[in-house]
Structures are given as C-alpha cells and as structure tokens.
Design an enzyme around this catalytic site. Structure first.
Site, mmCIF file in Angstrom:
data_model
loop_
_atom_site.group_PDB
_atom_site.id
_atom_site.type_symbol
_atom_site.label_atom_id
_atom_site.label_comp_id
_atom_site.label_asym_id
_atom_site.label_seq_id
_atom_site.Cartn_x
_atom_site.Cartn_y
_atom_site.Cartn_z
ATOM 1 C CG ASN A 218 115.490 -36.069 42.495
ATOM 2 O OD1 ASN A 218 115.027 -34.988 42.841
ATOM 3 N ND2 ASN A 218 116.601 -36.566 43.022
ATOM 4 C CB THR B 30 112.197 -30.571 47.212
ATOM 5 O OG1 THR B 30 113.179 -31.218 46.396
ATOM 6 C CG2 THR B 30 112.059 -31.318 48.517
ATOM 7 C CB SER C 268 88.890 5.597 22.438
ATOM 8 O OG SER C 268 89.497 6.808 22.859
ATOM 9 C CB SER C 269 89.416 6.632 27.914
ATOM 10 O OG SER C 269 90.627 7.242 27.492
ATOM 11 C CE LYS D 153 90.792 4.791 17.774
ATOM 12 N NZ LYS D 153 91.400 3.503 18.080
ATOM 13 C CB SER E 156 112.872 -39.342 44.536
ATOM 14 O OG SER E 156 113.665 -38.169 44.477
ATOM 15 C CD GLU F 298 94.309 -3.866 19.891
ATOM 16 O OE1 GLU F 298 94.358 -2.882 19.142
ATOM 17 O OE2 GLU F 298 93.700 -3.845 20.979
ATOM 18 C CB THR G 98 103.883 -9.469 -1.768
ATOM 19 O OG1 THR G 98 103.976 -8.729 -2.989
ATOM 20 C CG2 THR G 98 103.049 -10.720 -2.011
ATOM 21 C CG HIS G 99 107.679 -6.886 -0.449
ATOM 22 N ND1 HIS G 99 108.924 -7.076 0.120
ATOM 23 C CD2 HIS G 99 107.552 -7.842 -1.415
ATOM 24 C CE1 HIS G 99 109.526 -8.085 -0.482
ATOM 25 N NE2 HIS G 99 108.715 -8.577 -1.411
#
Length: 466
Positions: free
Chosen positions: A144, A103, A321-322, A327, A142, A334, A190-191
């Site tokens: 709704n 609303t 990398s810092s 790197k 409305s 990610e 696999t695995h």
C-alpha cells in the site's frame, strides 16, 4: 522446504505447491500466474526498475538501522543491483491486470530478490527461514505504500529517460525547419477554406512553441511525483517501521535517482489520493491532443501528390500500398495519431481508476501504474520516431505554396481598409465566378491604383508577423 531435480516445495498460508527449481519467483507469484491469465502483458521494465530501486533503498536503510541483519541487507542490495543491470528480467511475470493494489506484482519482486539473495549467501532458493520475502525484503513496507511510490519513481524514470529527451529533440527539429522555411509564403486556411497568407516557417515555429509549452506543463505536473509516501506501511500510520526509516529511505532514493525527493507531509493522504497521477496523465493527454493535431496537419499539407495540397513532402519510409505501385503514405504521422488516441484512452482509464479507491486504499493502482508509465514511454518513443523519420526530412514545395498564396480569395482581406468590406466581398465573389484575379477586378472597377495594389497585395509583407 524440500527440493528434487525439477521442483522445490514452497508453503504459504494456503498450503504447499511445487515451484520449478530453476525460477526465482515463489509460491505467491505462482498463484498469481494461475489466477491472472488475462492479457499476457507483463510489467513494464521501467516499473520493475522503480520497485527495485525502492527495495534497494529500504534494504540499505533497514540494514543500517539494525532492523534486518546486515549480511541479508547487503545480499538484497546486491540482488537488486544485478537485476537493475539486466539479470533475471524474465522472472517478473504477473499480468498487469491482477490483484488489487498490486500485491501480486509486489510479492513477485520480493520473492525474486529473496531467492537471489539466498544464492548470494550460499543457501538454496526457497529457504525463506534464511531470507524471507516478507520479513526481510519487505521489512517495514506494504504493497500500500510501495506501489504508489513505485508509480512515482517509474513515472520520473520514464519522463527523464524517454519523454523529455524526445520532446527536446522534436522542439529543436521543428525550430530548425522554421528557419529553413521562413521565407516561403503559403496560403493560410481556416475552416479548411482559403485564408490570408502565412509563412511556412511560422507553421513549424508555432508547433515548436506548442511542444515547448507542453514540456513545461508536464515538468510542473511531475513535481508531484517527487513527494513520496514510503513509510506509511499498511494504512498510512507507519506501523512496523523504525522512527528514522521514513526520512532515511527517501534520502537514499534521492541519492539513487540523483534527484531531490521529499517525504510526503501526510502519509495517509499520499496513500489514498491518486491526484498526482491524474495530474500528470492530464498533461500527457493535453500533449497528445496537440500532437495529434500536428500529425493531421502534416498529412494534409503532404496530401496528393496530384490531387491534394502537396505543399510539403514528408520523407517516404516504406511503400504505401499492396496494389498501387509508387504510392507512399504519411505513415509516421498516421502512427503518431494512433498513439495519441491511445494516450487519451489511458488517461480516461486512469481518471476512472483514481476515483475508485475506498477508505484507506485505492486498489486500482496496477492499472494506473501501467497506463501512466506506458503512456510516457510510447509517447516519448513516438515523438522520437516522428522527429527522426519524418520532421527532420521534410522538404518544402515552394512553387506550390506560392501558387496557392497568390490564388487565394482571402487576399481581399488586405483590401478591407482601402475599399471596405462589402466592396472586397463583391471582388471575391466576382473572382470566384469569373476566374479573374483579384488584382485585375480591382483595377477594372477603379477601386485602387496599380501602385496601391502593389503595396497592399505584397505577399511578403502580408505574411510577415506584425
């Protein structure tokens, strides 16, 4: 209504309040700002667009049907068009976590349109005797029935403008890489253990196919969003609406959206059930699960450069990398995983909200609106970024791929039909213990001839689709 230099006075059923004279929202929006200082997250632009499309369509139809004066109808339409074009976008200010059913956001829309329409007609903001947020902008409507319709339209806008184009581009990019890498043989796994050789190109083609299937699932689920319950008014009965309004307004929305919408066959059902949104959200979650898996695979295949697989090279897009010079991390993959996890969380929240309705209304719609539309948009933006800044620039390390394929113990699988499973297992065990090649051990044991081995251990043939 009175006004001084800095404020105007507006009144609602709870009393009078000062409203900054320069804003276009009104007293109900002000109360919502005060009540819901929760997250600082404002309504999504796409969701605002959806609401404006509804208000434009309803103003057109109510003006044509004589339910509101034609000059007011035209002013509301002009105001909606201006805001859709980019004007006054900072006036939609209610936190996404707000009053049930939406609303507060709905009245924010109504008030901004009413006040801009007043200006268009040459009147002062806040002069609601001339143009009322409730009696004119919201005539026959409305919260709704407007909000579930806005979720549908917002979802369709997000799918059409963001998610679907991104999926199309990703599918094409993956197929392009599949062709480029088709003749590169690598070890399957696999695995996370050695498996039979596969083609690197088929890895990418499989991902392309997976995304295509998800695209189809989402398209099918989104069909539910094209059935609109607008016209149900407060409880799904259509109270205070013109007899022709329900069908006419869906026709106008179809024209604006350039897509064929249809009226819900039962307005009360359309108002109560959140099933269409749960269905679409489930399809998004399903896509997110596979997309996360693909992003994880990309990270594994690029792991290294010295101590990992390094079968492919993802394009470096920023230092990783810092503290460690040189790197480069798989940041796009990610980021993709993180967004996918968020989509899964949103889906769970949507499911909980969908079952939390009571009787004639589900009051958790603001949460569903934000989570569903935001899911589509961040998923689309993620796929677009992953495609442009990662997939399209992937290169293959052909020599590393071939070395793993040739050194895999799983090559003995091809020997099963010729020397039997147990003999093949013994060969694999000896190869692992001694470091001798599978080919060398089989020849030493006299299990097969050199000519037979040349045929059976043909990596090109082994990795081809059969």
């Amino acid at each position: 209504m009175t006004e001084n230099t800095n404020f105007r006075i507006e009144r609602d059923s709870m009393g009078d309040r000062q409203i900054p004279s320069n804003v276009y929202y009104g007293i109900q929006t002000l109360r919502a700002i005060e009540n819901f200082a929760i997250s600082g997250i404002k309504p999504l632009s796409t969701y605002v667009d959806a609401c404006l499309i509804i208000k434009k369509a309803t103003a057109i139809v109510n003006g044509e049907l004589g339910c509101i004066p034609l000059d007011i109808s035209q002013a509301i339409v002009q105001a909606a068009d201006e805001i859709l074009a980019g004007k006054l976008r900072d006036q939609f200010v209610v936190d996404v976590y707000q009053a049930g059913a939406g609303t507060s956001h709905h009245m924010n829309i109504n008030e901004v349109l009413a006040n801009r329409a007043l200006e268009i007609l040459g009147a002062e903001k806040g002069n609601y005797q001339r143009v009322s947020p409730n009696d004119h902008v919201n005539y026959g409507q409305s919260t709704n029935d407007v909000i579930p319709t806005a979720i549908r339209i917002g979802g369709l806008l997000a799918l059409t403008h963001t998610l679907q184009p991104a999926l199309e581009k990703a599918i094409t990019a993956l197929e392009t890489k599949a062709v480029e890498f088709q003749n590169i043989v690598k070890s399957g796994r696999t695995h996370l253990q050695d498996a039979v050789p596969v083609r690197l190109g088929e890895n990418f083609r499989a991902w392309s196919h997976i995304l295509s299937e998800h695209q189809n699932r989402i398209y099918t689920a989104s069909g539910d969003l094209m059935v609109l319950g607008l016209g149900g008014s407060a409880a799904g009965t259509g109270m205070n609406t013109h007899p022709q309004y329900r069908h006419r307004v869906v026709e106008v929305i179809s024209q604006i959206m350039e897509s064929p919408m249809e009226p819900a066959p039962h307005l009360m059902a359309a108002m109560q059930s959140m099933a269409p949104f749960v269905n679409v959200s489930g399809a998004l979650r399903n896509l997110a699960q596979d997309l996360a898996k693909i992003s994880h695979d990309l990270r594994l295949m690029d792991s290294g450069p010295k101590t990992g697989f390094k079968e492919i090279q993802l394009p470096p897009v920023q230092p990783g990398s810092s503290i460690m010079p040189g790197k480069y991390n798989p940041v796009m993959a990610e980021m993709t995983s993180m967004v996918c996890f968020q989509i899964m969380g949103y889906d769970n929240a949507i499911a909980l909200a969908a079952q939390a309705g009571q009787l004639e209304l589900n009051v958790m719609m603001p949460l569903i609106a934000y989570n569903l539309i935001h899911s589509m948009e961040i998923l689309g933006n993620t796929i677009a970024a992953l495609t442009e800044r990662c997939i399209e620039g992937i290169t293959a390390n052909k020599e590393r791929c071939l070395a793993y394929a040739e050194g895999s113990l799983a090559l003995v699988t091809a020997l099963n039909p010729h020397i039997g499973y147990l003999n093949a297992a013994d060969v694999a065990k000896e190869s692992l213990e001694t470091g001798k090649s599978i080919r060398q051990i089989v020849l030493e044991k006299g299990l097969m001839s050199e000519a037979q081995l040349a045929t059976v251990l043909n990596l090109e043939q082994m990795s081809a689709l059969h």
